[in-house]
Design an enzyme around this catalytic site. Structure first.
Site, PDB file in Angstrom:
ATOM      1  CG  ASP A 124      38.842 120.972 -52.215  1.00 38.35           C
ATOM      2  OD1 ASP A 124      39.313 120.666 -50.815  1.00 38.35           O
ATOM      3  OD2 ASP A 124      38.375 120.471 -53.334  1.00 38.35           O
ATOM      4  CG  ASP A 138      38.699 118.889 -47.522  1.00 41.12           C
ATOM      5  OD1 ASP A 138      37.682 118.943 -47.329  1.00 41.12           O
ATOM      6  OD2 ASP A 138      39.234 118.027 -47.899  1.00 41.12           O
ATOM      7  CD  GLU A 139      34.774 121.705 -49.907  1.00 48.05           C
ATOM      8  OE1 GLU A 139      34.619 122.872 -50.793  1.00 48.05           O
ATOM      9  OE2 GLU A 139      33.932 121.178 -49.910  1.00 48.05           O
TER      10      GLU A 139
END
Length: 351
Positions: A8, A103-104
């Protein structure tokens, strides 16, 4: 035994802005819409979080908490490109990747021979590559399944790594708050508290049959998570399930007619988005979403096999009645797309 890594990125949008403009590093920074346009915070840096600013918070409220907050509108094209760079780094270490947001992502490294099969060292290498090549930081969790890897990645944020070995799972989950479990929303968490359930240990001691009776499928999922069980495989490909548009009003509207008057504009924007995706008329449902002045929201959907602009008026009316007269801050419309095996070709006509 599976080896799953959840990575993350730390305050991703804000981190990219601070990387490109180091003068922002020591300032409370947020990315989001303006207060005048009823915007919300997309993300913020850790300086801003010390003031209580959080993602999904109304910008106006964030500015009251932190009058010195530096607010940027965001550069989605740049964030998307950086995200692709991050995913390319992931691809060096595994071909089994589930990207869950910009974003993860999860990586399955169960069968990897890199670093003698050490998932911990793979996670360390990924974080080092991100830092060296992109000048950004990421937090990672290593665990035997997705649920635990997700929880683990949050343990040492920001810029941290947490490894949960199989032997460490039982004591870890026993003390885990139920509100931390992905899939347990606010209302379910409140109900669990009413039942005297606060941690996974509480669930382990609760009568299983009663839990399933009271919560159904959620109860079954909760039982599994309470013992650290999550058999879900990584989903390496995802079909887009819906396309929607919405608008937040500068001032709350109080008349249903005002909502209906916004539908033509929303339909025009929805048509543009569908055409950009070369939509050929496949449809499974239509829906309307309303968010009220107290931030509670409701969605009304109807399964259909032919698009009808007029249906949005019916759905809006039904959703509006659920508010009991509360002012409305947002209206949105959507189209649900069918599963690939059930595609039905229909005329592309949104007029």
């Amino acid at each position: 035994m599976r080896k799953i890594i959840h990575v993350d990125m730390d305050c991703f949008f804000a981190a990219v802005e601070m990387r490109d403009n180091p003068a922002l590093v020591s300032l409370p920074l947020a990315i989001g819409g303006s207060a005048e346009r009823r915007g919300v915070i997309a993300t913020c840096n850790y300086v801003a979080r010390r003031y209580g600013v959080r993602s999904a918070m109304a910008t106006a409220y964030a500015l009251r908490l932190c009058p010195r907050l530096v607010l940027l509108p965001g550069r989605m094209a740049l964030y998307s490109e950086v995200s692709r760079q991050v995913m390319r780094i992931f691809a060096r270490y595994s071909q089994i990747i589930e990207q869950v947001s910009i974003d993860e992502a999860y990586l399955d490294v169960s069968d990897s021979t890199l670093f003698q099969g050490s998932a911990t060292r793979i996670a360390e290498a990924i974080r080092a590559d991100i830092r060296q090549e992109l000048q950004l930081t990421a937090s990672a969790g290593v665990a035997p399944n997705k649920f635990l890897a997700k929880i683990a990645s949050e343990q040492n944020k920001p810029d941290g790594l947490f490894v949960l070995s199989p032997a460490g799972v039982p004591p870890f989950v026993r003390q885990l708050a139920l509100s931390k479990i992905p899939g347990i929303g606010g209302k379910t968490a409140e109900r669990l508290v009413q039942l005297g359930l606060h941690t996974c240990a509480d669930v382990q001691q609760f009568p299983r049959r009663q839990l399933l009776y009271l919560l159904g499928k959620t109860g079954l999922m909760l039982l599994e998570r309470a013992y650290g069980i999550d058999e879900r495989p990584l989903q390496t490909s995802r079909e887009r399930k819906s396309v929607g548009v919405e608008t937040t009003f500068p001032i709350d509207i109080v008349q249903e007619e005002q909502g209906h008057a916004m539908l033509p504009e929303l339909l025009a924007e929805l048509s543009k988005r569908l055409q950009r995706r070369e939509w050929q008329g496949q449809i499974a449902r239509q829906g309307v979403k309303i968010k009220f002045s107290d931030f509670h929201q409701t969605t009304v959907e109807r399964s259909v096999n032919r698009f009808s602009p007029q249906l949005y008026d019916e759905l809006l009316h039904e959703a509006w009645l659920r508010g009991g007269g509360k002012p409305v801050r947002l209206v949105g419309i959507s189209i649900g797309l069918p599963e690939a095996a059930n595609v039905l070709q229909l005329p592309l006509d949104l007029q």
